[in-house]
Design a protein around this motif. Structure first.
Motif, PDB file in Angstrom:
ATOM      1  N   SER A   1       0.843  -1.191   0.000  1.00  0.00           N
ATOM      2  CA  SER A   1       0.000   0.000   0.000  1.00  0.00           C
ATOM      3  C   SER A   1       0.885   1.250   0.000  1.00  0.00           C
ATOM      4  CB  SER A   1      -0.938  -0.018   1.189  1.00  0.00           C
ATOM      5  OG  SER A   1      -0.285   0.366   2.367  1.00  0.00           O
ATOM      6  N   GLU A   2       0.271   2.362  -0.320  1.00  0.00           N
ATOM      7  CA  GLU A   2       1.001   3.635  -0.395  1.00  0.00           C
ATOM      8  C   GLU A   2       1.484   4.098   0.984  1.00  0.00           C
ATOM      9  OE1 GLU A   2       3.024   6.474  -2.211  1.00  0.00           O
ATOM     10  OE2 GLU A   2       1.933   4.903  -3.253  1.00  0.00           O
ATOM     11  N   ALA A   3       0.723   3.843   2.020  1.00  0.00           N
ATOM     12  CA  ALA A   3       1.126   4.238   3.375  1.00  0.00           C
ATOM     13  C   ALA A   3       2.383   3.480   3.814  1.00  0.00           C
ATOM     14  CB  ALA A   3      -0.016   3.999   4.358  1.00  0.00           C
ATOM     15  N   LEU A   4       2.431   2.200   3.490  1.00  0.00           N
ATOM     16  CA  LEU A   4       3.596   1.391   3.838  1.00  0.00           C
ATOM     17  C   LEU A   4       4.842   1.893   3.098  1.00  0.00           C
ATOM     18  CD1 LEU A   4       4.855  -0.985   5.325  1.00  0.00           C
ATOM     19  CD2 LEU A   4       4.137  -2.454   3.417  1.00  0.00           C
ATOM     20  N   ARG A   5       4.676   2.231   1.829  1.00  0.00           N
ATOM     21  CA  ARG A   5       5.813   2.774   1.073  1.00  0.00           C
ATOM     22  C   ARG A   5       6.309   4.081   1.679  1.00  0.00           C
ATOM     23  NH1 ARG A   5       4.104   1.656  -5.071  1.00  0.00           N
ATOM     24  NH2 ARG A   5       4.728  -0.519  -5.074  1.00  0.00           N
ATOM     25  N   MET A   6       5.399   4.913   2.114  1.00  0.00           N
ATOM     26  CA  MET A   6       5.787   6.185   2.724  1.00  0.00           C
ATOM     27  C   MET A   6       6.559   5.942   4.015  1.00  0.00           C
ATOM     28  SD  MET A   6       6.019   9.298   2.440  1.00  0.00           S
ATOM     29  CE  MET A   6       4.874  10.297   1.589  1.00  0.00           C
ATOM     30  N   VAL A   7       6.126   4.982   4.818  1.00  0.00           N
ATOM     31  CA  VAL A   7       6.835   4.647   6.049  1.00  0.00           C
ATOM     32  C   VAL A   7       8.223   4.104   5.718  1.00  0.00           C
ATOM     33  CG1 VAL A   7       6.855   3.065   8.036  1.00  0.00           C
ATOM     34  CG2 VAL A   7       4.754   4.268   7.423  1.00  0.00           C
ATOM     35  N   GLN A   8       8.325   3.257   4.704  1.00  0.00           N
ATOM     36  CA  GLN A   8       9.627   2.715   4.296  1.00  0.00           C
ATOM     37  C   GLN A   8      10.567   3.835   3.844  1.00  0.00           C
ATOM     38  OE1 GLN A   8       8.282  -0.096   1.338  1.00  0.00           O
ATOM     39  NE2 GLN A   8       8.601  -1.840   2.719  1.00  0.00           N
ATOM     40  N   ARG A   9      10.034   4.786   3.105  1.00  0.00           N
ATOM     41  CA  ARG A   9      10.865   5.912   2.648  1.00  0.00           C
ATOM     42  C   ARG A   9      11.369   6.744   3.820  1.00  0.00           C
ATOM     43  NH1 ARG A   9       6.542   7.121  -1.894  1.00  0.00           N
ATOM     44  NH2 ARG A   9       7.323   5.729  -3.494  1.00  0.00           N
ATOM     45  N   VAL A  10      10.503   6.981   4.784  1.00  0.00           N
ATOM     46  CA  VAL A  10      10.896   7.760   5.956  1.00  0.00           C
ATOM     47  C   VAL A  10      11.961   7.002   6.755  1.00  0.00           C
ATOM     48  CG1 VAL A  10      10.089   8.656   8.185  1.00  0.00           C
ATOM     49  CG2 VAL A  10       8.756   9.080   6.113  1.00  0.00           C
ATOM     50  N   VAL A  11      11.776   5.712   6.946  1.00  0.00           N
ATOM     51  CA  VAL A  11      12.751   4.904   7.677  1.00  0.00           C
ATOM     52  C   VAL A  11      14.087   4.896   6.932  1.00  0.00           C
ATOM     53  CG1 VAL A  11      13.329   2.532   8.388  1.00  0.00           C
ATOM     54  CG2 VAL A  11      11.062   3.474   8.866  1.00  0.00           C
ATOM     55  N   TYR A  12      14.046   4.735   5.616  1.00  0.00           N
ATOM     56  CA  TYR A  12      15.264   4.714   4.810  1.00  0.00           C
ATOM     57  C   TYR A  12      15.997   6.054   4.901  1.00  0.00           C
ATOM     58  CZ  TYR A  12      18.285   4.061   0.746  1.00  0.00           C
ATOM     59  OH  TYR A  12      19.367   3.969  -0.089  1.00  0.00           O
TER      60      TYR A  12
END
Length: 143
Positions: A1-12
């Motif tokens: 999902s888009e929310a999960l991708r956003m969290v991954q980007r922030v963590v990265y």
């Protein structure tokens, strides 16, 4: 999902920034501070910047004719570039009229002992402050 991708980007991104902060923290802790090598390399930065691209282009064009494997050509190009930049810097720092063309100060005003009355104050250690500007005509002792 888009929310999960956003969290991954922030963590990265957070991981990248904290790694940079850690490297800078280690460098501050373990760096030797001011010394002859650091002063030499600091003076070399701008001449390296001016010369490096031309050296890379000319050397890469010359190395291309040899048909070397990329695993050999790449490191060789890096070594040739570093050697040519150091050689250029050594030439520039020794030829007085080239110095200002590469952003270096005149030796007469840059080095202690060449100008009468020139004296540099000692640098402060970490956490302390002290003026590092040269003193022209410092007060003479009466002893």
């Amino acid at each position: 999902s888009e929310a999960l991708r956003m969290v991954q980007r922030v963590v990265y991104a957070t991981n990248q920034w904290t790694a940079i902060a850690a490297v800078l923290g280690f460098a501050r802790q373990w760096a030797p501070g001011d010394g002859p090598a650091r002063r030499y390399l600091t003076e070399a930065v701008f001449p390296f910047y001016i010369v490096h691209q031309t050296v890379i282009v000319v050397a890469a064009h010359g190395l291309q004719r040899w048909g070397l494997a990329p695993a050999v050509e790449g490191p060789l190009l890096v070594l040739v570039t570093i050697a040519a930049c150091f050689a250029s810097f050594e030439l520039v720092r020794r030829v007085r009229w080239l110095r200002p063309l590469f952003g270096l100060r005149s030796r007469l005003t840059d080095e202690p002992g060449l100008h009468p009355g020139y004296e540099r104050q000692p640098r402060a250690s970490m956490g302390q402050t002290a003026s590092t500007t040269p003193l022209l005509n410092p007060p003479r002792s009466t002893t």
